[in-house]
Motif scaffolding. Structure first.
Motif, PDB file in Angstrom:
ATOM      1  N   GLY A  49       0.832  -1.171  -0.090  1.00  0.00           N
ATOM      2  CA  GLY A  49       0.063  -0.084  -0.020  1.00  0.00           C
ATOM      3  C   GLY A  49       0.991   1.274  -0.040  1.00  0.00           C
ATOM      4  N   VAL A  50       1.821   1.395   0.635  1.00  0.00           N
ATOM      5  CA  VAL A  50       2.584   2.153   0.864  1.00  0.00           C
ATOM      6  C   VAL A  50       3.436   2.873  -0.521  1.00  0.00           C
ATOM      7  CG1 VAL A  50       4.887   3.271   2.061  1.00  0.00           C
ATOM      8  CG2 VAL A  50       3.115   1.874   3.364  1.00  0.00           C
ATOM      9  N   VAL A  51       4.008   1.287  -1.014  1.00  0.00           N
ATOM     10  CA  VAL A  51       4.460   1.759  -2.358  1.00  0.00           C
ATOM     11  C   VAL A  51       3.688   2.440  -3.405  1.00  0.00           C
ATOM     12  CG1 VAL A  51       5.720   0.320  -4.407  1.00  0.00           C
ATOM     13  CG2 VAL A  51       6.195  -0.203  -1.945  1.00  0.00           C
ATOM     14  N   VAL A  52       2.474   1.747  -3.475  1.00  0.00           N
ATOM     15  CA  VAL A  52       1.466   2.394  -4.434  1.00  0.00           C
ATOM     16  C   VAL A  52       1.152   3.614  -3.972  1.00  0.00           C
ATOM     17  CG1 VAL A  52      -1.025   2.083  -5.060  1.00  0.00           C
ATOM     18  CG2 VAL A  52       0.182  -0.100  -4.732  1.00  0.00           C
ATOM     19  N   ILE A  53       0.991   4.247  -2.925  1.00  0.00           N
ATOM     20  CA  ILE A  53       0.611   5.821  -2.543  1.00  0.00           C
ATOM     21  C   ILE A  53       1.875   6.541  -2.812  1.00  0.00           C
ATOM     22  CG2 ILE A  53      -0.145   7.131  -0.941  1.00  0.00           C
ATOM     23  CD1 ILE A  53      -1.193   4.976   0.541  1.00  0.00           C
ATOM     24  N   ALA A  54       3.192   5.839  -2.606  1.00  0.00           N
ATOM     25  CA  ALA A  54       4.287   6.627  -3.207  1.00  0.00           C
ATOM     26  C   ALA A  54       4.756   6.827  -4.591  1.00  0.00           C
ATOM     27  CB  ALA A  54       5.550   5.707  -2.701  1.00  0.00           C
ATOM     28  N   LEU A  55       3.975   5.878  -5.384  1.00  0.00           N
ATOM     29  CA  LEU A  55       4.058   6.239  -6.711  1.00  0.00           C
ATOM     30  C   LEU A  55       2.850   7.205  -7.484  1.00  0.00           C
ATOM     31  CD1 LEU A  55       4.349   2.214  -8.037  1.00  0.00           C
ATOM     32  CD2 LEU A  55       6.005   4.151  -8.140  1.00  0.00           C
ATOM     33  N   ILE A  56       1.944   7.058  -6.590  1.00  0.00           N
ATOM     34  CA  ILE A  56       0.925   8.018  -6.820  1.00  0.00           C
ATOM     35  C   ILE A  56       1.427   9.422  -6.531  1.00  0.00           C
ATOM     36  CG2 ILE A  56      -1.265   8.928  -6.212  1.00  0.00           C
ATOM     37  CD1 ILE A  56      -2.228   6.104  -5.735  1.00  0.00           C
TER      38      ILE A  56
END
Lengths: 657, 354
Positions: free
Chosen positions: A464-471
């Motif tokens: 989840g953290v990686v996805v939000i970081a990408l966003i």
């Protein structure tokens, strides 16, 4: 689910339900129009009556009230530049400039139709979302919430204005001010000087009013014209509606953002409008008009903040965890009515949940519709000469600030933050960046600390953290595609030559960070690491701004002085920047001496006589009306007025005592 | 035949006399007709104490002589010290200002927090509402009873807490007394946030007060996602802490202590634990009248409170808001209050360092 929807529909369309819903809406709109008195005050007012009522009607009234909290706020945000509540702070950025251009009705039309659509879209999204919300909410743990705070902070990039170091420093200052008070990890009171008011942290309402409303009031007083530059107001609200339809996809996106962000407990409703605003700026090709009256800057936060209330229902209903102050009171009302929040609301009692969700949407339609209808009339307020309006505005913001914690220091804090806001406005330090920093300070620190405790640094690799970081990265990239518009470029000839005032202000900012670093270092490691680390970085960044200004680099983007380039420059009879600050300081000093109501009477009388040159009759009338209004309100709503030295010496009869 | 008829008649006659007697006394002494009574709640709107007061306000108003309007006035701030300070400084002894306190008002008072400018012993208590608390854990820990927590060597036991100066101290101290190793994670916004962290699996040990356990944790227990392991217990009439009547199947903290150590708890730590417990639970929320309130007003309030809790439908209405604990009035409340705010110097120091 279909069954539940149908039985919910049946409950909603009953005449009784509709009537109580509309009653709640009207009550909410009436109370909500005064800044500082949002839905919480309204709900508390309603609570005693809930007992005698049957569940369905009481619930309808409660919902009616909650739904319109972010609706009637819009009036003061757009017309007066006073953010009515934390949910409509971003609306001020473009709404108020539109009002100043004489397009108040247009801005209100757009705002209310966006509110209306936002509420409806929010309800549609919720209908489906509520079924999967439980796992989604449980998925957002401390690590993911921290990353969301970072995503919020990344919006500063697009709101920073022309000089990035200045924007970052403003945001850092917001973060620093936001970390005043108890440390999340250790409870140590940071930067509080043993003052119990500061130990609780400065309330968001005070910051919002000080940053936006206060400097605008000073500015308008000095120019002494009506808010609207144009004499003819035009009807305009129909165009607002049309623009909303033209930007329907934007409204749709922002409503979805509002709904989901509002549903995440811990993120809080106060960031929703900023995220929506950041989103619209980032995704727009032509950014030049933002902050100067771009209608999209009104549509985005308004469609998001009404959808947010719907989203806020999710954690309230499913987990019994209210996402905002008004939801907390709503939850209290539900419990009194015998409705227990919990998983059963999406299982056996799904119809009740749908009744609530769709009542909320319906209340939105009634509320926004009423406001839309009223807006051409209310918009006329912007044609009144400002010296008549100013004492009202000043009384309103101080009254609103006092509602934050009902402490005299609320008003003193407003004065201090207001003066900071005045100088930030003058020297072009972006105030939205400051606000975002302030709003996200507690969240980013708390969740970072918790995530580290739970997962150590490994939390950065959670999916989840990686996805939000990408966003976050994509959104920063998106926002950086077009080089930010630089107001200094166009106005090259009129740029400030003498940079000393700007350099002094930058020096003050540097000194504040130095103090933050010092204070952080005196704390335990966990209690001080956040403000100290932040201040260390910010010392460098704000140091750059200071050095540039101190060295007299007039060509740098950091150079901005509203007193040189503002449109009031060169006009006749413009008083100094400090003039009205002294007036307001006098008012606050008066409150400290004789209490709010007596000070109010004296201040109104003198201001109207001296500044507006009103006749005695008019002065009397314009002083008596707000006085009686406030007293009546205080009586009904059990409000207390701040007392002064006088009240502590002698016992005075109500309402003066 | 005649005797069976006379007896109830006599009883009802006596009660009529008693009733008119007390009523007459009230009318003469304390009458709140047309008055407005402000009830200060030193917490935000929507919180537990706010709900409690809004539940009681209309009921009390109905029973007070003259049926005054009771309005709740929230004065949050300073961890509830601000509202209590204002009450201490400003409330007149005319029965028109009340204060509702909670465990978080009692605790800083006991700990000698410098923000405290109020004195419980000046005030007169009208009513005390008690509650219990239940500790539960994540079943993945593989523990079925509290006494086995000590075997969890090396397993990371995490507990979400509001802060080391809150009532969570009781849990931390209790676990320390049981020699259970736990890592507290601070900064939770409330017990609700901690429960959410439990549901997410971020913490694996948590506690809730009775009412919120019953409504919000019981569904988790039914789904096998939470295992209740102990309660703090509840005081019997003579001050001993016994099993919580709402959860008779769960051992109380003193029981668990005995299972672990083979003897009943005693000593300085136990005294501190008891002080914190009495401050936080059996008299968690109390209604107070200010210093020097005349006896007739105090009596009017106590009678009203007694009438409220003796109403036939009270228990049913109260359950969702208050749980199923006795509501103490008069002497009973007085005793509860004494226990809640009494602390000798040694224990006070113990609290601060513990």
């Amino acid at each position: 689910m279909i069954d539940a929807l149908l039985s919910a529909l049946e409950a909603i369309v009953s005449i009784e339900h509709m009537l109580f819903l509309a009653g709640g809406v009207l009550l909410g709109l009436t109370i909500g129009i005064l800044p500082g008195l949002g839905g919480i005050a309204g709900l508390s007012l309603l609570m005693p009556f809930i007992y005698g009522m049957d569940t369905v009607s009481a619930l309808a009234m409660l919902i009616g009230l909650v739904a319109v909290i972010p609706t009637s706020d819009t009036f003061t945000s757009v017309l007066m530049g006073i953010p009515g509540s934390s949910a409509s702070q971003a609306t001020v950025l473009d709404g108020f400039p539109l009002a100043k251009q004489g397009k108040a009705a247009y801005a209100l039309g757009a705002a209310f139709s966006a509110s209306l659509m936002g509420g409806l879209i929010g309800a549609v999204v919720l209908t489906a979302f509520v079924l999967i919300a439980r796992p989604v909410i449980l998925f957002f743990g401390s690590a993911e919430l921290f990353m969301l705070a970072v995503l919020g902070l990344s919006m500063v990039g697009v709101l920073a204005g022309s000089s990035l170091p200045k924007g970052l420093s403003a945001c850092g200052l917001g973060l620093l001010v936001g970390s005043i008070g108890g440390a999340p990890a250790t409870g140590e009171f940071r930067m509080s000087f043993d003052i119990s008011y500061l130990m609780d942290g400065i309330p968001l309402v005070v910051i919002g009013l000080g940053m936006f409303a206060f400097p605008e009031i000073i500015d308008l007083c000095r120019q002494n014209r009506s808010i609207s530059k144009a004499n003819a107001l035009g009807t305009g609200w129909f165009e607002g509606l049309r623009d909303m339809i033209r930007h329907k996809w934007l409204c749709l996106r922002c409503a979805a953002i509002g709904c989901v962000v509002g549903a995440l407990p811990g993120l809080g409703g106060s960031v929703v409008d900023w995220i929506a605003y950041g989103h619209v700026v980032q995704t727009s090709k032509d950014k030049s008009q933002f902050g100067r009256g771009d209608i999209r800057g009104v549509l985005a936060p308004e469609s998001a903040n009404n959808a947010k209330e719907g989203g806020g229902l999710v954690p309230t209903l499913l987990f019994g965890i209210p996402g905002s102050g008004s939801m907390a009171v709503f939850l209290g009302g539900m419990v009194l009515l015998g409705i227990e929040p919990g998983p059963s609301l999406v299982e056996s009692q799904l119809d009740l949940t749908y009744t609530i969700v769709w009542s909320l949407a319906l209340a939105n339609v009634i509320g926004a519709g009423t406001c839309l209808f009223l807006s051409p009339v209310v918009a006329r307020l912007t044609t009144i000469p400002y010296h008549y309006l100013a004492p009202f505005m000043i009384a309103v913001i101080f009254f609103a600030a006092f509602q934050a914690t009902r402490d005299f220091l609320d008003m003193f804090a407003l004065l201090v933050v207001g003066v900071l806001g005045v100088y930030m406005k003058r020297f072009g330090w972006p105030r939205p960046a400051f606000l975002i920093g302030f709003v996200l300070a507690g969240m980013s620190e708390t969740y970072l600390y918790q995530a580290l405790q739970f997962y150590s640094w490994g939390f950065l690799l959670k999916p989840g953290v990686v996805v939000i970081a990408l966003i976050t990265l994509v959104s920063v990239w998106y926002g950086a595609r077009n080089v930010p518009h630089n107001p200094a470029d166009e106005e090259d000839e009129s740029r400030a030559i003498n940079l000393t005032p700007q350099a002094i202000f930058a020096g003050v900012v540097v000194a504040l960070f130095a103090f933050g670093l010092y204070d952080g270092l005196t704390r335990s490691f966990l209690g001080g690491v956040f403000p100290a680390g932040l201040s260390a970085v910010m010392l460098v960044i704000s140091g750059i701004v200071f050095v540039k200004l101190a060295m007299g680099k007039t060509a740098d983007a950091a150079n901005y002085d509203h007193e040189i380039v503002g449109d009031h420059v060169g006009q006749d009879g413009i008083v100094g920047l400090g003039h009205y600050v002294y007036w307001i300081t006098g008012f606050v000093a008066g409150i400290a001496l004789v209490g709010f109501l007596p000070a109010l009477i004296v201040f109104f009388a003198i201001f109207l006589r001296v500044k507006a040159r009103a006749t005695w009759a008019r002065t009397g009338l314009l002083t008596a009306a707000p006085f009686l209004g406030l007293v009546g309100l205080a009586r009904i709503m059990v409000l207390e007025f701040p007392g002064g030295l006088l009240q502590s010496l002698v016992d005075l009869p109500w309402p003066f005592g | 035949m005649l005797r069976t008829l006379i007896k109830p008649l006599a009883v009802s006659a006596a009660s009529v006399i008693a009733f008119t007697g007390t009523t007459a006394q009230h009318v003469a002494a304390a009458d709140f007709s047309g008055q407005r009574i402000e009830w200060i709640i030193p917490f935000k709107e929507g919180g537990g104490s706010d709900r409690w007061s809004r539940f009681y306000a209309p009921l009390l108003s109905e029973q007070l002589p003259g049926q005054p309007t009771i309005v709740v006035k929230n004065i949050p701030g300073g961890g509830s010290t601000k509202g209590a300070n204002q009450f201490q400084a400003r409330a007149e002894p005319d029965g028109k200002t009340l204060l509702g306190t909670s465990g978080s008002t009692q605790l800083p008072y006991l700990l000698g927090d410098k923000r405290v400018n109020y004195e419980y012993k000046d005030w007169t208590v009208v009513l005390a509402t008690g509650t219990g608390a239940i500790m539960y854990i994540n079943p993945e820990l593989g523990v079925e009873k509290a006494a086995d927590l000590v075997n969890l060597d090396g397993t990371d036991l995490k507990f979400g807490s509001q802060g080391a100066t809150s009532l969570d101290l009781l849990v931390l101290l209790g676990l320390q007394m049981l020699e259970v190793d736990v890592s507290p994670v601070f900064g939770m916004k409330g017990r609700g946030a901690a429960r959410l962290a439990f549901e997410r699996g971020e913490v694996n040990l948590d506690y809730q007060t009775s009412a919120s356990f019953l409504t919000k944790v019981t569904p988790l227990v039914e789904k096998g996602k939470a295992v209740p392991i102990m309660t703090w217990g509840f005081p019997d009439g003579s001050g001993n802490i016994v099993r919580d009547p709402t959860f008779p199947d769960l051992p109380s903290f003193p029981e668990v202590y005995e299972q672990v150590h083979g003897k009943a708890p005693s000593g300085q730590e136990w005294e501190v634990w008891k002080s914190l417990y009495f401050a936080g639970y059996p008299a968690q929320k109390m209604i107070f009248l200010p210093n020097e309130t005349p006896d007739d007003i105090v009596q009017a309030y106590r009678d009203a409170a007694q009438a409220v809790i003796s109403a036939p439908d009270f228990a049913e209405r109260a359950e969702a808001v208050l749980g199923t604990y006795p509501q103490a009035v008069g002497e009973g409340a007085e005793t509860m209050m004494q226990q809640a705010v009494d602390l000798d110097e040694a224990s006070r120091t113990g609290c601060r360092t513990g």
